[in-house]
Write an enzyme that holds these catalytic residues in place. Structure first.
Site, PDB file in Angstrom:
ATOM      1  N   ASP A 201      53.289  40.294  38.990  1.00 30.84           N
ATOM      2  CA  ASP A 201      53.009  41.341  39.974  1.00 30.84           C
ATOM      3  C   ASP A 201      54.240  41.541  40.848  1.00 30.84           C
ATOM      4  O   ASP A 201      54.737  40.584  41.466  1.00 30.84           O
ATOM      5  CB  ASP A 201      51.827  40.944  40.870  1.00 30.84           C
ATOM      6  CG  ASP A 201      50.489  40.965  40.130  1.00 30.84           C
ATOM      7  OD1 ASP A 201      50.449  41.399  38.961  1.00 30.84           O
ATOM      8  OD2 ASP A 201      49.484  40.546  40.747  1.00 30.84           O
TER       9      ASP A 201
ATOM     10  N   LYS B 296      44.473  40.429  35.721  1.00 23.30           N
ATOM     11  CA  LYS B 296      43.067  40.160  36.031  1.00 23.30           C
ATOM     12  C   LYS B 296      42.592  38.855  35.383  1.00 23.30           C
ATOM     13  O   LYS B 296      41.874  38.067  36.008  1.00 23.30           O
ATOM     14  CB  LYS B 296      42.194  41.341  35.607  1.00 23.30           C
ATOM     15  CG  LYS B 296      42.532  42.606  36.398  1.00 23.30           C
ATOM     16  CD  LYS B 296      41.605  43.736  36.121  1.00 23.30           C
ATOM     17  CE  LYS B 296      42.159  45.050  36.654  1.00 23.30           C
ATOM     18  NZ  LYS B 296      42.516  45.024  38.082  1.00 23.30           N
TER      19      LYS B 296
ATOM     20  N   ASN C  59      32.822  47.605  39.436  1.00 22.47           N
ATOM     21  CA  ASN C  59      32.737  48.202  40.768  1.00 22.47           C
ATOM     22  C   ASN C  59      32.094  49.578  40.607  1.00 22.47           C
ATOM     23  O   ASN C  59      31.739  49.989  39.489  1.00 22.47           O
ATOM     24  CB  ASN C  59      34.106  48.238  41.462  1.00 22.47           C
ATOM     25  CG  ASN C  59      35.122  49.113  40.739  1.00 22.47           C
ATOM     26  OD1 ASN C  59      34.744  50.017  39.994  1.00 22.47           O
ATOM     27  ND2 ASN C  59      36.400  48.854  40.961  1.00 22.47           N
TER      28      ASN C  59
ATOM     29  N   GLY D  26      32.959  46.003  47.343  1.00 18.34           N
ATOM     30  CA  GLY D  26      33.977  45.762  48.363  1.00 18.34           C
ATOM     31  C   GLY D  26      33.380  45.057  49.571  1.00 18.34           C
ATOM     32  O   GLY D  26      32.628  44.083  49.431  1.00 18.34           O
ATOM     33  N   ALA D  27      33.678  45.597  50.758  1.00 18.48           N
ATOM     34  CA  ALA D  27      33.232  44.949  51.999  1.00 18.48           C
ATOM     35  C   ALA D  27      31.711  44.912  52.122  1.00 18.48           C
ATOM     36  O   ALA D  27      31.167  44.126  52.902  1.00 18.48           O
ATOM     37  CB  ALA D  27      33.826  45.686  53.186  1.00 18.48           C
TER      38      ALA D  27
ATOM     39  N   GLY E  17      29.699  43.932  49.774  1.00 18.08           N
ATOM     40  CA  GLY E  17      29.129  42.836  48.985  1.00 18.08           C
ATOM     41  C   GLY E  17      28.899  43.219  47.537  1.00 18.08           C
ATOM     42  O   GLY E  17      29.792  43.746  46.874  1.00 18.08           O
TER      43      GLY E  17
ATOM     44  N   ASP F  31      38.817  39.857  41.314  1.00 16.94           N
ATOM     45  CA  ASP F  31      39.056  38.784  40.338  1.00 16.94           C
ATOM     46  C   ASP F  31      38.575  37.444  40.884  1.00 16.94           C
ATOM     47  O   ASP F  31      38.053  36.609  40.125  1.00 16.94           O
ATOM     48  CB  ASP F  31      40.546  38.707  39.986  1.00 16.94           C
ATOM     49  CG  ASP F  31      41.055  40.008  39.386  1.00 16.94           C
ATOM     50  OD1 ASP F  31      40.262  40.702  38.721  1.00 16.94           O
ATOM     51  OD2 ASP F  31      42.244  40.329  39.591  1.00 16.94           O
TER      52      ASP F  31
HETATM   53  O1  RIB Z   1      43.117  42.811  39.902  1.00 18.23           O
HETATM   54  C1  RIB Z   1      44.440  42.642  40.367  1.00 18.23           C
HETATM   55  C2  RIB Z   1      45.378  42.523  39.212  1.00 18.23           C
HETATM   56  O2  RIB Z   1      45.368  43.738  38.491  1.00 18.23           O
HETATM   57  C3  RIB Z   1      46.803  42.301  39.597  1.00 18.23           C
HETATM   58  O3  RIB Z   1      47.135  40.940  39.730  1.00 18.23           O
HETATM   59  C4  RIB Z   1      47.583  43.037  38.523  1.00 18.23           C
HETATM   60  O4  RIB Z   1      48.347  42.204  37.721  1.00 18.23           O
HETATM   61  C5  RIB Z   1      46.559  43.840  37.744  1.00 18.23           C
HETATM   62  O5  RIB Z   1      46.289  43.290  36.529  1.00 18.23           O
END
Ligand code: RIB
Length: 305
Positions: free
Chosen positions: A14, A41, A180, A218-219, A221, A248
């Site tokens: 990243d 992820k 989501n 998200g926020a 829940g 994740d």
């Molecule tokens: O969910 C976040 C991730 O999505 C990041 O770490 C990035 O690498 C993408 O895969």
């Protein structure tokens, strides 16, 4: 290698730009800060699971060179079994270009080696078949996910992220499907607006075959739906510094708790706790809570049926 939780999926480097605000099209902005860390992820979910469970393995692909070695070393340092992390000749390691501003993020992906496989080998199949919980996402070829689902004899979690269509055979193996609202809308073929609507769309996915569905909000829940039960969990309000990879963290901890035999209702409470703790600081792995921290906060979660 014998792991209770096996994650089959993506690993990236990243490259993160921290910004005061997102640039407009055609605009050049100076970053407030720039960092590189291991993400993806799949790798994120493996690390989040490992923070709360001792036996976690990751199966994925990196390219040759320092990015791949760094990713392997980072996962190894975390205690994730990386025997199934293979290096692909003449491929580059996946890279995610991430912008973070006001707690939100945008991500542009160069998948690299994450796309350079289309099956599991015999050793990988055997590792997957021995796991209590197998976790897949959508940043590797669908053939790899199908092979993992095929080899899985335990519980299969499919996190349909990034959003995309899922084959009916795979939907029927999901226990749970984790999405989501946006990903759920893509699968449902309609917009999903608000918690009640998310429950209705998730229930529709169970009628399409998913054994259970968790919708992350998200926020707000998450909601969860099985064939005959449903519930909702809400975390306390937190100040969001960086939401990258919070979903994740949720998926990894969900997998770990299901692997110790917890039911979906309680596992979702732990998972939402971990996701909400993960947004309080920058980064992904660096922000993921350990078992004691999640245990300290899980009572703050409000559950409703
Ligand atoms: O969910 C976040 C991730 O999505 C990041 O770490 C990035 O690498 C993408 O895969």
């Amino acid at each position: 290698m014998q792991a209770a939780v096996v994650v089959v999926g993506s690993v990236n480097v990243d490259v993160v730009a921290e910004l005061d605000r997102f640039p407009r099209p055609g605009e050049t902005l100076r970053a407030a800060g720039v960092r590189r860390n291991v993400g993806g992820k799949g790798a994120n979910q493996a690390v989040a699971a490992r923070r709360v469970h001792e036996a976690v393995a990751f199966i994925g692909r990196v390219g040759e060179g320092p990015d791949g070695s760094d990713a392997r070393a980072a996962l190894d340092r975390e205690g994730v079994d990386v025997t199934g992390l293979r290096t692909v000749a003449d491929a580059r390691t996946g890279t995610a270009f991430i912008q973070v501003a006001d707690g939100e993020n945008t991500i542009v992906l160069d998948p690299g080696a994450n796309e350079a496989w289309d099956d599991l080998d015999d050793t990988e199949r055997s590792v997957v078949s021995e796991a209590a919980v197998v976790v897949c996402q959508m940043e590797v070829p669908t053939a790899v996910t199908a092979a993992a689902a095929d080899a899985c004899t335990g519980r299969l979690i499919v996190n349909a992220a990034p959003a995309g269509a899922l084959d009916a055979t795979l939907v029927a193996r999901c226990d749970p499907l984790v999405v989501n609202e946006h990903e759920l809308a893509v699968l449902a073929g309609r917009s999903v607006d608000g918690i009640g609507d998310a429950r209705a769309a998730a229930a529709a996915m169970t009628r399409r075959g998913a054994r259970s569905v968790v919708v992350t909000l998200g926020a707000r829940g998450a909601v969860w739906v099985t064939g005959d039960d449903t519930g909702e969990v809400s975390p306390p309000r937190v100040d969001v510094v960086d939401s990258t990879g919070a979903g994740d963290a949720l998926v990894g901890v969900l997998a770990a708790r299901l692997a110790v035999g917890e039911d979906l209702r309680d596992a979702v409470r732990w998972a939402v706790t971990a996701g909400s703790l993960a947004v309080r600081t920058t980064g992904t792995h660096a922000a993921y809570p350990d078992l004691a921290t999640v245990a300290d906060h899980v009572a703050d979660i409000v559950s409703k049926s």
